[in-house]
Design an enzyme around this catalytic site. Structure first.
Site, PDB file in Angstrom:
ATOM      1  N   CYS A  13      61.145   4.092  33.838  1.00  0.00           N
ATOM      2  CA  CYS A  13      60.291   5.584  33.672  1.00  0.00           C
ATOM      3  C   CYS A  13      61.348   6.940  34.417  1.00  0.00           C
ATOM      4  O   CYS A  13      62.020   6.536  35.494  1.00  0.00           O
ATOM      5  CB  CYS A  13      58.774   4.852  34.264  1.00  0.00           C
ATOM      6  N   CYS A  16      62.203   6.810  37.685  1.00  0.00           N
ATOM      7  CA  CYS A  16      64.297   5.961  37.912  1.00  0.00           C
ATOM      8  C   CYS A  16      65.086   7.512  37.661  1.00  0.00           C
ATOM      9  O   CYS A  16      66.014   7.366  38.348  1.00  0.00           O
ATOM     10  CB  CYS A  16      64.488   4.894  36.865  1.00  0.00           C
ATOM     11  N   ASP A 426      69.534  41.797  14.280  1.00  0.00           N
ATOM     12  CA  ASP A 426      70.514  42.473  13.817  1.00  0.00           C
ATOM     13  C   ASP A 426      70.785  42.814  12.202  1.00  0.00           C
ATOM     14  O   ASP A 426      70.320  41.931  11.721  1.00  0.00           O
ATOM     15  CB  ASP A 426      71.682  41.994  14.452  1.00  0.00           C
ATOM     16  N   ASP A 618      74.878  38.055  15.159  1.00  0.00           N
ATOM     17  CA  ASP A 618      75.932  37.644  15.330  1.00  0.00           C
ATOM     18  C   ASP A 618      77.451  37.994  15.877  1.00  0.00           C
ATOM     19  O   ASP A 618      78.409  37.193  15.769  1.00  0.00           O
ATOM     20  CB  ASP A 618      76.502  37.063  13.391  1.00  0.00           C
ATOM     21  N   ASP A 622      76.147  41.685  20.469  1.00  0.00           N
ATOM     22  CA  ASP A 622      74.608  41.136  20.542  1.00  0.00           C
ATOM     23  C   ASP A 622      74.699  39.963  21.732  1.00  0.00           C
ATOM     24  O   ASP A 622      73.957  39.465  21.640  1.00  0.00           O
ATOM     25  CB  ASP A 622      74.458  40.747  19.052  1.00  0.00           C
TER      26      ASP A 622
END
Length: 734
Positions: A13, A16, A426, A618, A622
């Site tokens: 779980c 752990c 953009d 891109d 940017d």
């Protein structure tokens, strides 16, 4: 610092995983430790001069878990874990059958003659229960002991505590009533039910996790182990990780491409669907880029390697998907805090249940009744359902979306994207194709176009910007010589400058050249086009007119985005060109002439107003905006700096993948919320019922096992939705 991944077994779980993280972070030399329950994997950043990998794995093993160096295939770890649970379940089932058979003898409608006398013997039941408790159940004891010495608790604690209470109580009653003529009330069958049901649940859970790993495993399988390399003495086969940059490999018809590089000779149709999600074959010829994980369908290629094996796009995808499991979204961190106190709370509830029944229930068997209901509380509580609610859904979503062109780099972006209410796009390379063409050259009086193009191309050959590459292509088409540029400098969002044949040359936008005091002419307006001015020694000699076509899916994408958020176009281009592109794409709000710092300031202004911003870009210019936005999306065909800064990479380089990303975010978080709601309601309803005496311990243990399986099964529904999306897409495109 070194980053390494370790396969961890034995986690049951989130408690752990949290315990491993907590202990490792305190070790000198380890800077960070992140553990994924879904992947059974720990990602460790450590200083090799202070601590070695063997010491780290030894530390994990001392906590009671298995630790091995990272496996080459994630499915291998899950399969070994599944096999271990299957064996333990079979052994538990075989030992439990006589005890459960004896339990059925107490059912009113069960014929007594169907039950052999041996099965009703307390000593025989005790022997079987002892084998179950301390043989099959040893891993539960070991896990509970390790949790206890580190002052935590987990599911092993609940199982070990509840079965121990049932075992030792039954052991006491059996020997106390050995001279009695009546059959004592024993709970050895409860131990059998608990062990068998819990192990069955864990077995089914690991099988379901294996299905969740299906997409990630498919990417691992694309990694070709051996390749055909071309040497001076002929061809030879070597392992892919032995390849060096500059090596030449040959890929024939029907073979998989093993490395990133460019085509030196040959031509072929390549299948890139596993990386981009697009089923259409892509024609590859000289100087075209090819990628590991793609396939040569028809033809033959000689490829020059330009990336190391662990730097390929495929390797990066796998690494980012695995990283997404480590970076926990906010909702998972909240759940982890709840899970950390869940087991101690349930132990407290069981103690209160026992005390309450002992105090208020006045009957000769009050102690036995109180113990039975306290057992039910311990058994019905399930921390695993809470722990698996988020990571399994995140695992399925990140793996499936990456194969369909959308790569989420962390769980946070998957959670946050659906809440964004402003989208900034953009222009060049995002809304447009990113492959502009030079359409005209306007020259000043006394200058000629060939000279302006030659001087511009000398600078452009040093840049990777799409506009610069368009100038170089135009110069090559016109057979203009590429001169050498000295002292080259690229001004992000402005232009470039340098010295060519001893002359100082500037190529850039109107705003930048005016800032330098250069007088510009008044060339004719050409809406929708980008104009770059060329100046030599402080005097404008002309301008270059370029056009970048709008992507085919730009208008449709913008229409879909408008249903979800306010859409803006932000660009460094001049206003005339920007207005024309915005109008063609259907964007009403636009800002032009923006430098990288202007985009950054605009994003912060929107965030200050309480808006949640998604930025799609891109280019290098940017990168800052992508990093500052609440969610940054980088186009797969863009600059490496943009892809590194973005939270999501549209590896298919398709604008409509933005809509897919929103769909993945919305559907995944809806699935997570369903899982969490079920887990919370399950515990909120069943624990009080058990405490009030409405749930028998035997039913409670089945409920605990079933709840984890149901959570994982609900997460797997995402895979069915993926198949439906694919069918709908084929129908629309068909």
């Amino acid at each position: 610092m070194k980053l390494h991944q370790i396969h961890v077994t034995g986690m049951t779980c989130t408690a752990c995983a949290a315990r491993i993280e907590k202990v490792l972070r305190k070790v000198e030399g380890i800077q960070s430790a992140r553990v994924s329950l879904a992947l059974s994997q720990a990602t460790i950043q450590y200083e090799p001069t202070q601590i070695g990998l063997d010491k780290i794995t030894e530390k994990i093993e001392k906590l009671g878990y298995g630790a091995t160096d990272r496996l080459s295939h994630p499915q291998a770890g899950i399969e070994s874990e599944t096999g271990a649970y299957r064996i333990r379940f079979i052994i538990a089932a075989c030992l439990s059958m006589p005890l459960i058979w004896a339990m059925l003898a107490h059912v009113a409608d069960w014929p007594a003659q169907w039950t052999p006398n041996l099965l009703m013997e307390p000593v025989f039941q005790w022997v079987l229960a002892t084998l179950l408790q301390f043989g099959v159940g040893y891993p539960f004891y070991y896990g509970a002991y390790q949790a206890m010495i580190h002052r935590t608790a987990n599911m092993d604690t609940l199982v070990a505590l509840s079965t121990s209470v049932a075992y030792f109580y039954s052991h006491y009653v059996m020997f106390e009533s050995r001279h009695s003529l009546t059959h004592p009330m024993l709970y050895f069958d409860t131990i059998a039910m608990v062990m068998t049901a819990v192990l069955l649940g864990k077995w089914l859970e690991t099988m379901a996790k294996g299905r969740a790993l299906k997409q990630l495993s498919a990417l691992y399988e694309l990694q070709v182990k051996r390749v055909r390399v071309i040497r001076s003495h002929g061809e030879e086969w070597i392992s892919a990780d032995q390849l060096q940059i500059g090596d030449r490999i040959r890929v024939n018809n029907g073979e998989w491409i093993s490395i990133d590089g460019f085509v030196q000779s040959g031509s072929a149709d390549a299948d890139e669907s596993m990386l981009t999600g697009e089923s259409t074959a892509v024609a590859k010829g000289m100087r075209d880029r090819v990628y590991a994980g793609t396939r040569c369908l028809v033809g033959s290629l000689d490829i020059v390697v330009d990336k190391h094996h662990d730097e390929t796009r495929l390797s990066q995808m796998i690494g980012l998907i695995e990283s997404a499991q480590q970076e926990k979204p906010a909702i998972q961190r909240t759940v982890d805090r709840i899970a950390a106190i869940f087991v101690p709370m349930m132990i407290g509830c069981a103690a209160l249940t026992y005390a309450g029944w002992l105090w208020f229930f006045h009957a000769p068997d009050a102690s036995e009744t109180a113990m039975r209901h306290a057992l039910s509380v311990l058994l019905i509580a399930c921390p695993c359902a809470l722990g698996l609610a988020t990571p399994v859904s995140i695992l399925i979503a990140t793996g499936s979306s990456a194969q369909r062109g959308v790569l989420f780099k962390d769980g946070r972006s998957l959670e946050s994207l659906r809440r964004t209410d402003v989208v900034l796009l953009d222009k060049t390379g995002t809304l447009t194709e990113g492959r502009p063409q030079l359409t005209a050259i306007h020259t000043a009086e006394g200058s000629n176009g060939a000279y302006a193009l030659s001087m511009s191309a000398a600078l452009a050959s040093r840049s990777n910007h799409p506009l610069a590459q368009a100038i170089v292509r135009a110069a090559q088409d016109k057979h203009s010589p590429l001169l050498e540029a000295q002292k080259f400098q690229e001004k992000v969002g402005k232009g470039m400058e340098g010295h060519v044949k001893g002359e100082h040359v500037c190529v850039g936008n109107r705003r930048w050249l005016l800032e330098q005091g250069i007088q510009l002419g008044s060339p004719p307006d050409e809406p929708g086009y980008t104009r770059l001015f060329v100046a030599v020694n402080g005097k404008c000699i002309g301008s270059l007119v370029l056009i970048d076509k709008l992507r085919k899916d730009a208008k449709k994408t913008v229409q879909e985005l408008k249903r979800r958020a306010d859409v803006w176009m932000v660009t460094g281009d001049e206003e005339q060109a920007a207005v024309a592109v915005a109008a063609a794409a259907g964007i009403d709000q636009m800002r032009a002439g923006m430098l990288p710092e202007d985009k950054l300031a605009f994003i912060r202004e929107l965030q200050h107003q309480g808006r949640s911003v998604a930025m799609i870009g891109d280019g290098i210019n940017d990168a800052a905006a992508l990093a500052a936005a609440d969610v940054g999306m980088a186009m797969g065909g863009g600059a490496d700096a943009a892809k590194q800064a973005g939270d999501i990479v549209l590896i298919g380089n398709k604008l409509f993948n933005i809509i897919d990303a929103y769909t993945w975010s919305r559907q995944t978080m809806r699935n997570v919320h369903q899982n969490l709601l079920f887990a919370l309601l399950y515990n909120a309803i069943t624990v009080p019922l058990a405490a009030c005496g409405y749930l028998d311990p035997r039913i409670a243990c089945i409920g605990m096992a079933a709840s984890s399986v149901l959570v994982v099964a609900n997460a797997l529904r995402l895979q069915l939705k993926v198949q439906r999306w694919d069918k709908n897409r084929i129908t629309v495109n068909g």
